[in-house]
Design a protein around this motif. Structure first.
Motif, PDB file in Angstrom:
ATOM      1  N   ARG A 159     -76.919 -13.490   8.569  1.00 21.65           N
ATOM      2  CA  ARG A 159     -78.079 -13.681   7.516  1.00 21.65           C
ATOM      3  C   ARG A 159     -77.825 -12.867   6.645  1.00 21.65           C
ATOM      4  NH1 ARG A 159     -82.593 -14.050  11.790  1.00 21.65           N
ATOM      5  NH2 ARG A 159     -80.593 -14.616  13.077  1.00 21.65           N
ATOM      6  N   TYR A 160     -78.425 -13.448   4.749  1.00 23.30           N
ATOM      7  CA  TYR A 160     -79.586 -12.079   3.938  1.00 23.30           C
ATOM      8  C   TYR A 160     -80.458 -12.641   4.028  1.00 23.30           C
ATOM      9  CZ  TYR A 160     -74.786 -13.489   1.244  1.00 23.30           C
ATOM     10  OH  TYR A 160     -74.626 -13.777   0.500  1.00 23.30           O
ATOM     11  N   VAL A 161     -80.574 -11.055   3.997  1.00 22.21           N
ATOM     12  CA  VAL A 161     -81.578 -10.309   4.123  1.00 22.21           C
ATOM     13  C   VAL A 161     -82.106  -9.282   2.675  1.00 22.21           C
ATOM     14  CG1 VAL A 161     -82.498  -9.786   6.417  1.00 22.21           C
ATOM     15  CG2 VAL A 161     -81.156  -7.721   4.645  1.00 22.21           C
ATOM     16  N   ALA A 162     -83.327 -10.054   1.982  1.00 18.43           N
ATOM     17  CA  ALA A 162     -83.717  -9.704   0.520  1.00 18.43           C
ATOM     18  C   ALA A 162     -84.128  -8.023   0.432  1.00 18.43           C
ATOM     19  CB  ALA A 162     -83.599 -10.906   0.031  1.00 18.43           C
ATOM     20  N   VAL A 163     -84.407  -7.715  -0.901  1.00 22.24           N
ATOM     21  CA  VAL A 163     -85.471  -6.598  -0.897  1.00 22.24           C
ATOM     22  C   VAL A 163     -85.817  -6.041  -1.987  1.00 22.24           C
ATOM     23  CG1 VAL A 163     -83.732  -4.872  -0.665  1.00 22.24           C
ATOM     24  CG2 VAL A 163     -85.889  -4.509   0.070  1.00 22.24           C
ATOM     25  N   LEU A 164     -86.778  -6.028  -2.621  1.00 23.89           N
ATOM     26  CA  LEU A 164     -86.970  -5.136  -4.548  1.00 23.89           C
ATOM     27  C   LEU A 164     -86.817  -3.863  -3.934  1.00 23.89           C
ATOM     28  CD1 LEU A 164     -89.484  -7.978  -5.790  1.00 23.89           C
ATOM     29  CD2 LEU A 164     -87.449  -7.712  -6.147  1.00 23.89           C
ATOM     30  N   VAL A 165     -86.298  -2.948  -4.474  1.00 27.78           N
ATOM     31  CA  VAL A 165     -86.376  -2.534  -4.743  1.00 27.78           C
ATOM     32  C   VAL A 165     -86.601  -1.111  -6.199  1.00 27.78           C
ATOM     33  CG1 VAL A 165     -84.545  -0.055  -4.762  1.00 27.78           C
ATOM     34  CG2 VAL A 165     -84.378  -1.836  -3.765  1.00 27.78           C
ATOM     35  N   GLU A 166     -87.448  -0.102  -5.632  1.00 28.65           N
ATOM     36  CA  GLU A 166     -87.838   0.711  -7.306  1.00 28.65           C
ATOM     37  C   GLU A 166     -86.860   1.211  -7.908  1.00 28.65           C
ATOM     38  OE1 GLU A 166     -91.360   2.362  -6.506  1.00 28.65           O
ATOM     39  OE2 GLU A 166     -92.585   0.302  -5.319  1.00 28.65           O
ATOM     40  N   HIS A 167     -86.373   2.070  -6.710  1.00 29.84           N
ATOM     41  CA  HIS A 167     -85.455   3.182  -7.200  1.00 29.84           C
ATOM     42  C   HIS A 167     -84.382   2.789  -5.701  1.00 29.84           C
ATOM     43  CE1 HIS A 167     -88.544   5.063  -9.351  1.00 29.84           C
ATOM     44  NE2 HIS A 167     -89.125   5.471  -8.248  1.00 29.84           N
ATOM     45  N   ALA A 168     -82.973   3.429  -7.038  1.00 39.00           N
ATOM     46  CA  ALA A 168     -81.171   3.058  -5.947  1.00 39.00           C
ATOM     47  C   ALA A 168     -80.497   4.006  -6.380  1.00 39.00           C
ATOM     48  CB  ALA A 168     -80.730   1.666  -6.279  1.00 39.00           C
ATOM     49  N   VAL A 169     -80.852   5.823  -4.765  1.00 42.87           N
ATOM     50  CA  VAL A 169     -80.408   6.586  -5.469  1.00 42.87           C
ATOM     51  C   VAL A 169     -79.537   6.484  -4.958  1.00 42.87           C
ATOM     52  CG1 VAL A 169     -81.216   8.406  -5.085  1.00 42.87           C
ATOM     53  CG2 VAL A 169     -82.882   7.413  -5.289  1.00 42.87           C
ATOM     54  N   VAL A 170     -78.634   7.050  -5.731  1.00 42.81           N
ATOM     55  CA  VAL A 170     -76.858   7.367  -5.577  1.00 42.81           C
ATOM     56  C   VAL A 170     -76.941   8.397  -4.352  1.00 42.81           C
ATOM     57  CG1 VAL A 170     -74.167   8.203  -6.885  1.00 42.81           C
ATOM     58  CG2 VAL A 170     -76.119   7.075  -8.319  1.00 42.81           C
ATOM     59  N   TRP A 171     -76.174   7.766  -3.841  1.00 44.57           N
ATOM     60  CA  TRP A 171     -76.552   8.769  -2.521  1.00 44.57           C
ATOM     61  C   TRP A 171     -74.579   9.533  -1.124  1.00 44.57           C
ATOM     62  CZ3 TRP A 171     -73.670   8.136   2.471  1.00 44.57           C
ATOM     63  CH2 TRP A 171     -74.477   8.825   3.780  1.00 44.57           C
ATOM     64  N   GLY A 172     -73.826   7.551  -1.892  1.00 42.30           N
ATOM     65  CA  GLY A 172     -72.563   8.869  -1.354  1.00 42.30           C
ATOM     66  C   GLY A 172     -71.892   7.714  -1.589  1.00 42.30           C
TER      67      GLY A 172
END
Length: 208
Positions: A134-147
């Motif tokens: 199933r899908y889960v949705a989220v609002l994100v303030e910061h998407a930080v490059v990790w790897g």
């Protein structure tokens, strides 16, 4: 046709010959005919994929490595390829990920799924996923490059290291000593400032 999906005309060619190379981070894998900045991003060696959007038929459910990385780097919608920056008054980004349990996205969670605009997210939810997911949705303030997510090679044999059952790729942080020995196939970001979105409330305009 999702922006990050490949076409049949973009089938990955036979793997390029691997060699041990001495780089800034020490020894690691490299292509025998490496192109420099065309093959490496942030020190990671990337899988080579043809770029021929529209050639042949769509391969739904698969991911084109270069366009996935472009979508993550520039915060482009994984569905339509348009920028998601400025799409909301609060400047947050909507991420839609597949889940076997429906568990909400946790603070700092890593993902290879680029953001979505509200319209493409709604369309994806309406189309649904294969049984058991199933899908889960989220609002994100910061998407930080990790790897990256990719294939780790043995420094001793130059053969791929076995991965955990059920995992297509291994997650490797940019500061992980295994990075020079990893063939990157996906960009990974860490999600921060997360607010779960109830999919029942997902409409043409994502909740502010």
């Amino acid at each position: 046709m999702p922006f990050i999906a490949p076409w049949t005309g973009e089938n990955v060619p036979s793997p390029a010959a691997m060699a041990t190379r001495l780089g800034r981070a020490g020894y690691g894998i490299g292509y025998a005919d490496e192109y420099g900045i065309a093959d490496r991003v942030r020190g990671a060696l990337w899988v080579r994929v043809p770029v021929k959007p529209g050639a042949g038929g769509p391969l739904l459910g698969r991911i084109h490595a270069l366009r996935q990385r472009q979508a993550m780097t520039h915060m482009l919608c994984q569905g339509c390829g348009q920028p998601t920056v400025g799409g909301r008054a609060d400047q947050r980004h909507l991420f839609l990920t597949a889940s076997a349990t429906g568990r909400p996205v946790a603070e700092g969670e890593k993902t290879v799924s680029p953001p979505s605009c509200a319209g493409c997210a709604l369309e994806a939810v309406q189309e649904g996923l294969p049984s058991g997911r199933r899908y889960v949705a989220v609002l994100v303030e910061h998407a930080v490059v990790w790897g990256v997510a990719g294939i780790v090679y043995s420094p001793h044999t130059l053969a791929p290291v076995l991965r955990d059952v059920g995992n297509e790729f291994t997650l490797v942080a940019y500061d992980d000593p295994r990075l020079p020995w990893t063939l990157a196939c996906r960009e990974v970001v860490a999600l921060h400032g997360c607010t779960a979105v109830d999919l029942r409330d997902l409409s043409e305009r994502t909740p502010a």
